[in-house]
Design a protein around this motif. Structure first.
Motif, mmCIF file in Angstrom:
data_model
loop_
_atom_site.group_PDB
_atom_site.id
_atom_site.type_symbol
_atom_site.label_atom_id
_atom_site.label_comp_id
_atom_site.label_asym_id
_atom_site.label_seq_id
_atom_site.Cartn_x
_atom_site.Cartn_y
_atom_site.Cartn_z
ATOM 1 N N ILE A 128 0.854 -1.198 0.000
ATOM 2 C CA ILE A 128 0.000 0.000 0.000
ATOM 3 C C ILE A 128 0.885 1.242 0.000
ATOM 4 O O ILE A 128 1.886 1.305 0.722
ATOM 5 N N VAL A 129 0.511 2.226 -0.793
ATOM 6 C CA VAL A 129 1.169 3.533 -0.778
ATOM 7 C C VAL A 129 0.078 4.594 -0.634
ATOM 8 O O VAL A 129 -0.904 4.595 -1.386
ATOM 9 N N VAL A 130 0.233 5.481 0.350
ATOM 10 C CA VAL A 130 -0.724 6.554 0.574
ATOM 11 C C VAL A 130 0.056 7.777 1.023
ATOM 12 O O VAL A 130 1.163 7.667 1.550
ATOM 13 N N ALA A 131 -0.493 8.950 0.813
ATOM 14 C CA ALA A 131 0.160 10.188 1.223
ATOM 15 C C ALA A 131 -0.424 10.691 2.535
ATOM 16 O O ALA A 131 -1.632 10.569 2.784
ATOM 17 N N ALA A 132 0.425 11.268 3.382
ATOM 18 C CA ALA A 132 -0.027 11.806 4.662
ATOM 19 C C ALA A 132 -0.958 12.994 4.480
ATOM 20 O O ALA A 132 -1.694 13.356 5.404
ATOM 21 N N GLU A 171 3.638 1.997 2.834
ATOM 22 C CA GLU A 171 4.422 3.230 2.818
ATOM 23 C C GLU A 171 3.496 4.438 2.899
ATOM 24 O O GLU A 171 2.538 4.552 2.124
ATOM 25 N N ILE A 172 3.781 5.325 3.832
ATOM 26 C CA ILE A 172 3.011 6.567 3.994
ATOM 27 C C ILE A 172 3.933 7.721 3.625
ATOM 28 O O ILE A 172 4.851 8.067 4.374
ATOM 29 N N LEU A 173 3.708 8.303 2.472
ATOM 30 C CA LEU A 173 4.555 9.376 1.966
ATOM 31 C C LEU A 173 4.231 10.690 2.665
ATOM 32 O O LEU A 173 3.103 10.911 3.120
ATOM 33 N N GLU A 174 5.215 11.590 2.731
ATOM 34 C CA GLU A 174 4.981 12.898 3.344
ATOM 35 C C GLU A 174 4.016 13.725 2.506
ATOM 36 O O GLU A 174 3.223 14.501 3.036
ATOM 37 N N GLY A 175 4.096 13.609 1.211
ATOM 38 C CA GLY A 175 3.232 14.366 0.316
ATOM 39 C C GLY A 175 2.869 13.558 -0.904
ATOM 40 O O GLY A 175 3.411 12.470 -1.141
ATOM 41 N N THR A 204 -0.289 8.896 -5.639
ATOM 42 C CA THR A 204 1.018 8.490 -5.119
ATOM 43 C C THR A 204 1.837 7.712 -6.138
ATOM 44 O O THR A 204 2.885 7.168 -5.809
ATOM 45 N N TRP A 205 1.366 7.654 -7.376
ATOM 46 C CA TRP A 205 2.074 6.895 -8.402
ATOM 47 C C TRP A 205 3.268 7.700 -8.908
ATOM 48 O O TRP A 205 3.168 8.890 -9.176
ATOM 49 N N SER A 206 4.400 7.040 -9.043
ATOM 50 C CA SER A 206 5.624 7.678 -9.508
ATOM 51 C C SER A 206 6.469 6.648 -10.249
ATOM 52 O O SER A 206 6.175 5.451 -10.230
ATOM 53 N N GLU A 207 7.522 7.115 -10.874
ATOM 54 C CA GLU A 207 8.430 6.204 -11.565
ATOM 55 C C GLU A 207 9.008 5.191 -10.580
ATOM 56 O O GLU A 207 9.135 4.002 -10.882
#
Length: 546
Positions: free
Chosen positions: A362-366, A393-397, A402-405
């Motif tokens: 899981i990837v999510v932004a704070a 993973e909880i990203l700062e922004g 949250t999709w990236s290379e």
């Protein structure tokens, strides 16, 4: 405004008494406005922007001070151009589901866009891992035919092993059914696993083991991917969710649904709760629900109620909370608990710990604008406590995207690792087609066929026949090394075998350009028996027949 049995040529009169309004009712309008009437006549879909929707021309009008203006609106347009346009690599897959047809007492279908890899037509013997993609709110399988945004978001080409992507349609009358069995939307998960996947496997050359089936989703689709993985851990190899809908109802978009005197509109101090994390565009949950009530069936919160809730006596989804006061209905909430993913995992931890190990990503932004980070934090804490291995993973922004290379590369590397390591030896889906089912050689150096040919053993000096269907290579090093070979027979590569001319002291093999001769080095004694020679000689063998 709802209506029934409206016939062509008849007038349909809309007044303040028989219609709803958001921010204002018809009777409160004064001044200048623009108007367009839209008729939603498809009771199987929640999406208006599609082929067949009826609408009027745009009308500019003014309401006098007394509010007594009569406007004549003619429905004279129909949306067109919504046909699924197939290409060489994008195909429509539509299957009538017996299970859903029985539930609805009318023909019901599962639809998807199948995105094929570039080599699919040129490699008729090759099977591919399959990635089921569940898009975010409002997107259907039609999205991949309009532009390449979805293809780029999920890395459908240029990342690791070639894969077949199946981009699914989750649309139904009450919103998105997110492929969960429910009282209101029918056996969506069961029909997907028991009917659709076998149907897909008959139509396309996809892997037929869990190690070759993957679930990927965004937002509502992220919840769908995780739900299917948790409930069918033996069917799928991994789930990857970006900014998924609430996974723990103790933090349902910022609300603890299980709390005492839980209320969806008001906080403990009596203030209206925010629907979005935005100071620039303040919007409350009360306003959101008022807007959805006016728009009719198919809004985001009714979609939640249709999936998680019971079916009411009126045949419609039971409402979780009072639409005027926001008070949570405890009896309705009891049914929701069966869809609280964190709660489901905690209740079944002993049986799921091993089955779900390393399968939840899981990837999510704070700073997610819909407060979706809160429930992800709770799930992460629970899984750590249960010692259930997951990658969260909880990203700062990043807000809601949250999709990236980096994330795409990581996702594909994980899928490739599961596929290549877990696929049974000689499995058709693991290595079939020319070059052991791998990408043809290019100008960039990379490990070839990891887990299939490139292993923990020292492999060197690989050489393919011109058609890519037979390979020779060396394993080991002086003084003990052998030349192995594998070949494709009826679309399946054989297991490695020692070449009949090799012996135990041969290496550095190389086929001639025509594939009829093979040159190699060897320390084998010229007499054919005895110990290896101290120095090596060059040898040549020629092919006889096939």
């Amino acid at each position: 405004m709802d209506f029934a049995d409206w016939k062509p040529g008849e007038a349909l009169v809309m007044t303040g008494r028989n219609s709803d309004g958001f921010k204002a009712t018809i009777g409160q309008l004064k001044g200048s406005y623009s108007l367009r009437a839209v008729i939603d006549a498809d009771l199987q879909s929640s999406i208006l922007q599609k082929q067949g929707t009826l609408y009027s021309d745009k009308i500019i009008f003014e309401v006098n001070e007394k509010g007594e203006t009569i406007i004549d609106v003619r429905i004279n347009n129909i949306m067109k151009g919504g046909e699924f346009k197939e290409t060489e690599t994008i195909k429509l897959l539509k299957m009538q589901s017996d299970l859903l047809t029985a539930f609805y007492h009318a023909p019901a279908f599962i639809e998807a866009a199948v995105i094929l890899p570039a080599s699919y037509q040129q490699s008729p013997g090759k099977h591919y891992p399959v990635v089921f993609v569940f898009p975010g709110w409002g997107s259907t399988h039609m999205a991949v035919t309009r532009d390449d945004f979805q293809q780029k978001r999920y890395g459908m080409s240029g990342y690791g092993q070639e894969k077949i992507f199946v981009f699914l349609n989750q649309d139904c009358r009450f919103g998105f059914h997110v492929f969960a069995d429910s009282e209101n939307n029918g056996p969506r998960a069961t029909s997907f696993v028991k009917e659709f996947i076998p149907f897909l496997e008959e139509k396309y050359r996809v892997a037929r083991q869990a190690c070759g089936r993957f679930l990927v989703g965004q937002s509502s689709g992220g919840w769908a991917a995780l739900w299917l993985q948790v409930n069918s851990p033996d069917v799928f190899g991994m789930a990857w969710a970006g900014s998924p809908d609430p996974l723990d109802f103790r933090d349902f978009v910022g609300h603890d649904l299980y709390g005492k005197k839980a209320n969806f509109f008001y906080d403990a101090q009596g203030g209206l709760t925010k629907a979005m994390r935005s100071e620039e565009h303040p919007f409350t949950n009360k306003e959101w629900l008022e807007m959805e009530t006016v728009l009719g069936d198919g809004g985001q919160f009714q979609s939640f109620e249709a999936v998680f809730g019971a079916r009411g006596r009126d045949g419609r989804p039971q409402q979780l909370f009072d639409r005027k006061t926001g008070a949570i209905d405890g009896k309705a909430l009891a049914h929701w608990q069966d869809y609280d993913i964190n709660l489901v995992i905690r209740k079944n931890a002993e049986s799921l710990r091993e089955k779900l190990a390393d399968k939840i990503n899981i990837v999510v932004a704070a700073d997610d604008p819909f407060f979706l980070d809160g429930s992800v934090r709770l799930l992460k804490e629970s899984l750590a406590h249960l010692r259930l291995k997951a990658d969260i993973e909880i990203l700062e922004g990043g807000e809601h995207n949250t999709w990236s290379e980096e994330s795409r590369k990581k996702m594909h590397e994980k899928m490739d690792g599961i596929f290549l390591q877990a696929a049974p030896p000689g499995d058709r889906s693991a290595c079939s087609g020319p070059y052991l089912g791998q990408k043809p050689p290019g100008m960039t150096a990379e490990i070839f066929a990891p887990g299939i040919l490139s292993t923990s053993n020292p492999e060197v000096c690989i050489s393919f026949t011109p058609d890519g269907k037979e390979v020779y290579y060396t394993v080991g090093g002086p003084p003990h090394s052998v030349i192995l070979f594998r070949k494709e027979v009826d679309g399946v590569w054989t297991e490695p075998q020692v070449a009949p001319f090799s012996g135990s002291y041969s290496a550095e093999c190389q086929l001639a350009p025509d594939g009829k001769r093979l040159y190699f080095c060897s320390g084998m004694p010229l007499s054919g028996t005895g110990d290896p020679k101290g120095n090596w000689d060059l040898f040549k063998v020629e092919r006889n027949g096939a």
